[in-house]
Enzyme design. Structure first.
Site, short mmCIF file in Angstrom:
data_model
loop_
_atom_site.label_atom_id
_atom_site.label_comp_id
_atom_site.label_asym_id
_atom_site.label_seq_id
_atom_site.Cartn_x
_atom_site.Cartn_y
_atom_site.Cartn_z
N CYS A 167 -1.81 10.06 -6.40
CA CYS A 167 -2.98 9.72 -5.57
C CYS A 167 -4.05 10.79 -5.76
O CYS A 167 -3.80 11.97 -5.55
CB CYS A 167 -2.61 9.62 -4.10
SG CYS A 167 -4.07 9.38 -3.07
N LYS A 194 0.86 -1.19 0.00
CA LYS A 194 0.00 0.00 0.00
C LYS A 194 0.90 1.23 0.00
O LYS A 194 1.96 1.23 0.64
CB LYS A 194 -0.87 -0.02 1.27
CG LYS A 194 -1.67 1.24 1.53
CD LYS A 194 -2.79 1.44 0.52
CE LYS A 194 -3.47 2.80 0.66
NZ LYS A 194 -4.34 3.11 -0.50
C1 DHB Z 1 -5.67 5.95 -3.09
C2 DHB Z 1 -4.39 6.13 -3.57
C3 DHB Z 1 -4.17 6.02 -4.93
O1 DHB Z 1 -2.96 6.21 -5.48
C4 DHB Z 1 -5.20 5.72 -5.77
O2 DHB Z 1 -4.98 5.62 -7.07
C5 DHB Z 1 -6.46 5.55 -5.28
C6 DHB Z 1 -6.68 5.66 -3.93
C7 DHB Z 1 -6.00 6.15 -1.65
O3 DHB Z 1 -5.33 5.65 -0.76
O4 DHB Z 1 -6.99 6.85 -1.43
#
Ligand code: DHB
Length: 360
Positions: free
Chosen positions: A126, A44
């Site tokens: 993100c 993650k």
């Molecule tokens: C999250 C992070 C990401 O890079 C993504 O593409 C989707 C969700 C997150 O942790 O919210």
């Protein structure tokens, strides 16, 4: 037949999980480590400090797409550093750009010292941090991040790119990437920002950010293929490209290879079907497809954009009339290679990452 080189590893399949899927907790990471058809594990996206992430429900999927606004829920970088000694497969730690650039550099430099970590995946894409734009969409910041984070970095590193949609954006991104020479690029992160509405309950399907989150799943496949293909053309031929987005079957994976990917990362389908079942089926389908097409190995498949025009196979296209009664995946001519999605009633309405129970 599916053996694939990645950095200095020889992997039995070209498949990894994509960051954010079954890779937050110790139990999940240990679970991925046991699955034979997953060849490398991505964590993650981690941050300096642990985070609980956004309110639930923050993940939704239906047969077409997933929408996800986890909000970078993770245990902090020291946890993902420690996990390296508990895993047997190549292990990539994804690092997110939530914190200041200095904090992110601190995290990366710390992780780089761990010999059990195979590579760092820099996530500048993100979509779910309210009030912060993605550095990968802001080219001067993108350049500054990569300069700060990768100068003097001795560990192999890759970058998770957001989807680009515009020729000029592709060119600017590629110009920056060529300056800093990532060991790999992963195309693409989820598409920002998608909205899913439940018309029966008249609500948004996820709670954070007025229902908007990053989109994944089958519906994003064409966008991810276009990104893989464009970077395959813009980047030097030795650049490793990991295709990510819309892989539900061996056929989808094969399309990523034809677009120019060397390996793939799979997200939504692992959640839909469980990591074990999805990767076993996808691997079998890919193998059957290669045999059917008389390829001795996946290495023989040349991306379409690298084939001369005369080398293109001349095939007659069968324009089968559209048949509304066929299932979604039945529209593809090699339909027997794709299992249909689960019965509609069997679809869980929402997953609560990262506290998913894994079945296998
Ligand atoms: C999250 C992070 C990401 O890079 C993504 O593409 C989707 C969700 C997150 O942790 O919210």
């Amino acid at each position: 037949m599916l053996t694939t080189k990645f950095l200095n590893h020889t992997l039995p399949t070209p498949i990894m999980n994509s960051a954010g899927v079954f890779d937050t907790t110790e139990a999940e990471l240990l679970h991925l480590d046991k699955i034979p058809d997953i060849s490398a594990i991505v964590s993650k996206s981690t941050t300096f400090k642990a985070r609980e992430g956004n309110d639930h429900p923050r993940y939704f999927h239906d047969p077409y797409c997933s929408v996800n606004s986890t909000g970078l829920a993770n245990y902090g970088y020291l946890f993902y550093d420690e996990m390296a000694s508990k895993l047997t497969k190549p292990y990539i730690v994804s690092v997110a750009s939530l914190d200041s650039i200095e904090e992110m550099k601190h995290v990366i430099d710390h992780l780089a010292k761990n010999p059990k970590i195979t590579a760092i995946e820099i996530n500048l894409s993100c979509p779910n941090i309210v009030g912060k734009s993605q550095p990968a969409y802001d080219f001067p910041r993108f350049d500054e991040y990569l300069k700060t984070l990768t100068t003097d970095l001795t560990k192999p590193w890759g970058i998770k790119l957001p989807p680009y949609f515009d020729n000029q954006h592709y060119k600017e991104a590629a110009t920056i990437l060529k300056k800093y020479k990532p060991h790999y690029i992963s195309c693409i992160n989820s598409i920002p920002l998608a909205l899913h509405i439940d018309p029966i309950k008249e609500t948004y399907s996820i709670k954070p950010n007025n229902g908007r989150g990053g989109m994944g799943g089958l519906s994003i496949k064409q966008i991810s293929l276009a990104n893989v293909q464009t970077f395959r053309q813009l980047m030097p031929p030795e650049t490793v490209i990991i295709g990510c987005g819309g892989i539900t079957s061996g056929l989808d994976l094969f399309e990523h290879i034809l677009a120019g990917a060397n390996l793939v990362q799979i997200g939504t389908q692992l959640i839909r079907e469980t990591p074990q079942k999805a990767t076993k089926r996808i691997t079998q389908e890919l193998q059957q497809l290669l045999i059917k097409k008389e390829y001795a190995s996946i290495k023989e498949v040349i991306p379409l954009c690298q084939r001369g025009e005369r080398a293109m196979p001349s095939v007659s296209i069968d324009h089968t009339p559209f048949d509304e009664s066929r299932p979604l995946l039945g529209l593809c001519p090699l339909q027997h290679l794709s299992l249909p999605f689960e019965e509609e009633g069997a679809l869980p309405p929402s997953f609560a990452l990262p506290y998913l129970d894994s079945e296998v």
